[in-house]
Design a protein around this motif. Structure first.
Motif, PDB file in Angstrom:
ATOM      1  N   VAL A  47      -3.770   4.893  -1.889  1.00 23.26           N
ATOM      2  CA  VAL A  47      -4.832   4.928  -0.892  1.00 23.26           C
ATOM      3  C   VAL A  47      -6.097   4.442  -1.579  1.00 23.26           C
ATOM      4  N   ILE A  48      -6.609   3.306  -1.127  1.00 20.21           N
ATOM      5  CA  ILE A  48      -7.758   2.701  -1.784  1.00 20.21           C
ATOM      6  C   ILE A  48      -8.883   2.492  -0.779  1.00 20.21           C
ATOM      7  N   ALA A  63       2.064   1.602  -7.694  1.00 26.24           N
ATOM      8  CA  ALA A  63       2.430   1.836  -6.291  1.00 26.24           C
ATOM      9  C   ALA A  63       3.378   0.770  -5.762  1.00 26.24           C
ATOM     10  N   THR A  64       4.126   1.145  -4.712  1.00 29.17           N
ATOM     11  CA  THR A  64       5.003   0.211  -4.011  1.00 29.17           C
ATOM     12  C   THR A  64       4.357  -0.284  -2.721  1.00 29.17           C
ATOM     13  N   CYS A  65       3.397   0.488  -2.198  1.00 28.87           N
ATOM     14  CA  CYS A  65       2.709   0.113  -0.965  1.00 28.87           C
ATOM     15  C   CYS A  65       1.289   0.674  -1.023  1.00 28.87           C
ATOM     16  N   ALA A  66       0.451   0.228  -0.099  1.00 25.39           N
ATOM     17  CA  ALA A  66      -0.952   0.627  -0.151  1.00 25.39           C
ATOM     18  C   ALA A  66      -1.519   0.721   1.252  1.00 25.39           C
ATOM     19  N   MET A  67      -2.567   1.538   1.374  1.00 19.49           N
ATOM     20  CA  MET A  67      -3.367   1.561   2.593  1.00 19.49           C
ATOM     21  C   MET A  67      -4.830   1.534   2.189  1.00 19.49           C
ATOM     22  N   VAL A  68      -5.630   0.808   2.953  1.00 17.21           N
ATOM     23  CA  VAL A  68      -7.057   0.702   2.697  1.00 17.21           C
ATOM     24  C   VAL A  68      -7.783   1.515   3.761  1.00 17.21           C
ATOM     25  N   MET A  69      -8.716   2.379   3.312  1.00 16.78           N
ATOM     26  CA  MET A  69      -9.533   3.156   4.227  1.00 16.78           C
ATOM     27  C   MET A  69     -10.992   2.746   4.116  1.00 16.78           C
ATOM     28  N   LEU A 126      -8.132   3.868   8.936  1.00 18.25           N
ATOM     29  CA  LEU A 126      -7.137   3.038   8.277  1.00 18.25           C
ATOM     30  C   LEU A 126      -7.411   1.578   8.643  1.00 18.25           C
ATOM     31  N   VAL A 127      -7.709   0.768   7.609  1.00 15.46           N
ATOM     32  CA  VAL A 127      -8.062  -0.634   7.833  1.00 15.46           C
ATOM     33  C   VAL A 127      -6.840  -1.533   7.713  1.00 15.46           C
ATOM     34  N   GLN A 128      -5.982  -1.218   6.742  1.00 19.86           N
ATOM     35  CA  GLN A 128      -4.825  -2.072   6.465  1.00 19.86           C
ATOM     36  C   GLN A 128      -3.776  -1.244   5.749  1.00 19.86           C
ATOM     37  N   ALA A 129      -2.494  -1.540   5.996  1.00 19.88           N
ATOM     38  CA  ALA A 129      -1.406  -0.878   5.289  1.00 19.88           C
ATOM     39  C   ALA A 129      -0.235  -1.835   5.174  1.00 19.88           C
ATOM     40  N   GLY A 130       0.500  -1.727   4.070  1.00 17.44           N
ATOM     41  CA  GLY A 130       1.658  -2.596   3.877  1.00 17.44           C
ATOM     42  C   GLY A 130       2.145  -2.533   2.443  1.00 17.44           C
ATOM     43  N   LYS A 131       3.023  -3.458   2.085  1.00 15.11           N
ATOM     44  CA  LYS A 131       3.506  -3.540   0.714  1.00 15.11           C
ATOM     45  C   LYS A 131       2.330  -3.826  -0.216  1.00 15.11           C
ATOM     46  N   ILE A 132       2.442  -3.375  -1.454  1.00 15.22           N
ATOM     47  CA  ILE A 132       1.308  -3.389  -2.364  1.00 15.22           C
ATOM     48  C   ILE A 132       0.722  -4.797  -2.521  1.00 15.22           C
ATOM     49  N   ASP A 133       1.566  -5.803  -2.726  1.00 20.44           N
ATOM     50  CA  ASP A 133       1.036  -7.158  -2.937  1.00 20.44           C
ATOM     51  C   ASP A 133       0.398  -7.716  -1.664  1.00 20.44           C
ATOM     52  N   GLU A 134       0.987  -7.398  -0.504  1.00 22.28           N
ATOM     53  CA  GLU A 134       0.421  -7.879   0.762  1.00 22.28           C
ATOM     54  C   GLU A 134      -1.001  -7.365   0.938  1.00 22.28           C
ATOM     55  N   VAL A 135      -1.201  -6.083   0.606  1.00 20.39           N
ATOM     56  CA  VAL A 135      -2.517  -5.463   0.817  1.00 20.39           C
ATOM     57  C   VAL A 135      -3.523  -5.943  -0.227  1.00 20.39           C
ATOM     58  N   LEU A 136      -3.127  -5.940  -1.489  1.00 21.76           N
ATOM     59  CA  LEU A 136      -4.076  -6.275  -2.551  1.00 21.76           C
ATOM     60  C   LEU A 136      -4.400  -7.767  -2.584  1.00 21.76           C
ATOM     61  N   ASP A 137      -3.494  -8.606  -2.101  1.00 20.18           N
ATOM     62  CA  ASP A 137      -3.725 -10.054  -2.135  1.00 20.18           C
ATOM     63  C   ASP A 137      -4.294 -10.574  -0.821  1.00 20.18           C
ATOM     64  N   ALA A 138      -4.507  -9.687   0.132  1.00 24.27           N
ATOM     65  CA  ALA A 138      -5.006 -10.138   1.452  1.00 24.27           C
ATOM     66  C   ALA A 138      -6.450 -10.639   1.345  1.00 24.27           C
TER      67      ALA A 138
END
Length: 227
Positions: free
Chosen positions: A38-39, A204-210, A215-227
């Motif tokens: 959760v970031i 982590a394997t997945c992430a959510m951004v708050m 909740l702004v975004q959620a998904g697999k870790i690379d999808e979220v961090l590279d968005a």
């Protein structure tokens, strides 16, 4: 209902404090084996969300389902045994390392035995240190005890609230590696709050951004961090 692999799900989970929506209608699911980071910026509601997940705070809207069951029907002591939590600071009880590890099981009428204690201590890299006074532990050692204390309750899910933020870089990496190994060996899911996106990618394997409680975004870790 969720899938057979779903461990925890929130539905429109909210908390209002003094008119401020610190958690604002968050719906997210965690499957068995997931490590969810959760970031988000300070004040985004990350810690407030975590406190709702084992009812340290009560939601003012929505609810949480644990293994398909509304958590309001689960007695809080049982819930906190199944959903363990480790905070930024270890918050150990006064006494020895072993005193801390025995506390949770004792609440359920279980006397943690010598072999079980030895395994826990070995698991977290504190073999032979059970009789140490917790006041004499380093920050990294104290966090290892906090992790072992949570594991002593045999949880399904671990909640970690920035567990390395108070540690130096060497201790931080050691705790990261330890957490990753423990989650794998104990087959646990985990929700970890971190400000450090590099740490999120490592563990982590997945992430959510708050942000602002939402909740702004959620998904697999690379999808979220590279968005």
């Amino acid at each position: 209902m969720g899938s057979s692999t779903e461990l925890l799900r929130t539905e429109h989970l909210s908390r209002v404090v003094d008119g401020v929506r610190v958690v604002d209608s968050v719906s997210v699911a965690v499957d068995r084996g997931d490590i969810l980071a959760v970031i988000g910026p300070s004040g985004a509601g990350k810690s407030s969300l975590l406190r709702l997940l084992n009812r340290l705070d009560e939601p003012t809207g929505g609810t949480v389902y644990l293994e398909g069951r509304d958590y309001r029907t689960i007695e809080p002591r049982e819930l906190r045994q199944r959903v363990g939590m480790v905070m930024q600071s270890a918050n150990l009880f006064p006494g020895t390392v072993v005193d801390n590890l025995r506390f949770g099981p004792a609440q359920r009428g279980i006397d943690l035995s010598g072999p079980a204690l030895a395994r826990l201590l070995d698991d977290v890299g504190l073999a032979g240190k059970g009789d140490r006074d917790v006041a004499r532990l380093s920050g990294g050692e104290a966090q290892r005890v906090a992790l072992a204390r949570a594991l002593a309750n045999e949880p399904r899910l671990l909640l970690l609230d920035e567990p390395t933020s108070a540690l130096d870089e060497d201790a931080r990496r050691e705790i990261e590696s330890l957490v990753s190994r423990l989650l794998r060996e104990h087959h646990l899911a985990c929700i970890i709050i971190t400000h450090d996106r590099a740490q999120a990618r490592r563990v982590a394997t997945c992430a959510m951004v708050m942000d602002a409680g939402r909740l702004v975004q959620a998904g697999k870790i690379d999808e979220v961090l590279d968005a």
